[in-house]
Scaffold this motif. Structure first.
Motif, PDB file in Angstrom:
ATOM      1  N   GLY A   1       0.785  -1.217   0.000  1.00 29.55           N
ATOM      2  CA  GLY A   1       0.000   0.000   0.000  1.00 29.55           C
ATOM      3  C   GLY A   1       0.819   1.270   0.000  1.00 29.55           C
ATOM      4  N   LEU A   2       2.128   1.144  -0.278  1.00 27.55           N
ATOM      5  CA  LEU A   2       3.002   2.310  -0.283  1.00 27.55           C
ATOM      6  C   LEU A   2       3.041   2.949  -1.669  1.00 27.55           C
ATOM      7  N   ALA A   3       3.226   4.248  -1.705  1.00 29.54           N
ATOM      8  CA  ALA A   3       3.456   4.943  -2.970  1.00 29.54           C
ATOM      9  C   ALA A   3       4.891   4.682  -3.389  1.00 29.54           C
ATOM     10  N   ALA A   4       5.084   4.103  -4.570  1.00 36.57           N
ATOM     11  CA  ALA A   4       6.423   3.705  -4.995  1.00 36.57           C
ATOM     12  C   ALA A   4       6.525   3.767  -6.508  1.00 36.57           C
ATOM     13  N   PHE A   5       7.711   4.221  -6.977  1.00 33.38           N
ATOM     14  CA  PHE A   5       7.953   4.353  -8.405  1.00 33.38           C
ATOM     15  C   PHE A   5       9.394   3.958  -8.709  1.00 33.38           C
TER      16      PHE A   5
ATOM     17  N   ARG B   1      20.502   9.115  -8.999  1.00 36.33           N
ATOM     18  CA  ARG B   1      21.335  10.074  -9.721  1.00 36.33           C
ATOM     19  C   ARG B   1      20.533  10.999 -10.627  1.00 36.33           C
ATOM     20  N   GLN B   2      19.263  10.700 -10.829  1.00 36.14           N
ATOM     21  CA  GLN B   2      18.438  11.502 -11.723  1.00 36.14           C
ATOM     22  C   GLN B   2      16.981  11.348 -11.297  1.00 36.14           C
ATOM     23  N   LEU B   3      16.610  12.060 -10.249  1.00 38.52           N
ATOM     24  CA  LEU B   3      15.271  11.939  -9.690  1.00 38.52           C
ATOM     25  C   LEU B   3      14.260  12.727 -10.526  1.00 38.52           C
ATOM     26  N   ASP B   4      13.037  12.224 -10.585  1.00 34.98           N
ATOM     27  CA  ASP B   4      11.970  12.905 -11.309  1.00 34.98           C
ATOM     28  C   ASP B   4      11.249  13.940 -10.455  1.00 34.98           C
ATOM     29  N   GLN B   5      11.526  13.956  -9.154  1.00 32.57           N
ATOM     30  CA  GLN B   5      10.788  14.820  -8.252  1.00 32.57           C
ATOM     31  C   GLN B   5      11.232  16.284  -8.408  1.00 32.57           C
TER      32      GLN B   5
END
Length: 259
Positions: free
Chosen positions: A87-91, A96-100
């Motif tokens: 049930g965790l939010a995970a991607f 080294r290259q985060l989308d956030q």
């Protein structure tokens, strides 16, 4: 950006969560110590936490249960599947290259990436990405392996090589990088963070626990061994010179509030 193939293969086939939750004394020490140090330094819930390299979500789960808003990012698809199953939010993502987005999280955890990035350029990018996404004044907690602790293991054929180069290439597991504690601090400062505080997660008892495992043939060494190891690790927190005795390190840093 691709991970080394042996890292992807190792974590895609293994059970990473069991390392901390299967009842092995060494794993329990690491889990308890990580929890208590994060609780001591994280902002209060419901702060937002980006768990970079969070694996199947061992830490994200208890943080979520404590009221934090946690997002897991991990390069191994199987880990992301396991985290989502809880049930965790995970991607899927790479340290080294985060989308956030910039300054989007109150805290960032890097409890796995640094010891799987053997090149300094890769570790530098991971540190800079953590600095980019954390808010000013926000916390970053980064785990590393200590290259000098292996010298305490009697009969280790690789201890001197690890102490000298920091690199371990194994046939039975992923390529691993071991930091000198001063190097870990230097990496954090170069990325723009304030002066780090480095803790020894396992403390001075790690190799004694390993030796007792081999002697007894069991990995659950009982309550007395667990409490003794935890007490030694907590004692070492106020004696920085003892950090070199701990295999696992935790650097706690903050992004400055002003440029």
């Amino acid at each position: 950006m691709a991970l080394l193939p042996d890292i992807t293969a190792f974590y895609g086939a293994g059970d990473e969560a069991a390392r901390l939750t299967s009842g092995r004394t060494i794993g329990t020490v690491e889990l308890v110590r990580t929890q208590e140090l994060l609780r001591a330094h994280l902002p209060p819930s419901p702060a937002s936490v980006l768990d970079v390299g969070g694996g199947p979500g061992v830490h994200a789960r208890w943080l979520t249960e404590s009221g934090y808003q946690v997002l897991v990012v991990d390069p191994v698809q199987e880990h992301v599947r396991q985290a989502r199953h809880q049930g965790l939010a995970a991607f899927v993502g790479d340290a080294r290259q985060l989308d956030q987005a910039d300054v989007s999280f109150d805290a960032v955890l890097m409890l796995g990436p640094l010891y799987h990035l053997p090149d300094g350029a890769g570790r530098s990018r991971a540190w800079r990405e953590a600095h980019r996404v954390v808010k000013p004044g926000g916390l970053v907690a980064a785990a590393a392996l200590n290259r000098y602790a292996k010298l305490l293991e009697l009969g280790s054929p690789t201890a001197l090589d690890i102490a000298t180069t920091g690199l371990r290439v194994r046939r039975d597991g992923p390529t691993t990088y071991y930091h000198a504690p001063s190097e870990l601090c230097a990496e954090a400062r170069q990325a723009g963070f304030d002066e780090p505080t480095v803790y020894g997660l396992h403390g001075p008892a790690y190799e004694a626990l390993r030796a007792e495992e081999r002697r007894t043939g069991t990995k659950d060494l009982g309550a007395r061994a667990l409490e003794t190891a935890l007490a030694a690790a907590r004692f070492a927190d106020s004696h920085p010179e003892l950090v070199v005795s701990s295999l696992h390190l935790l650097a706690v840093v903050r992004r400055p509030c002003t440029p």
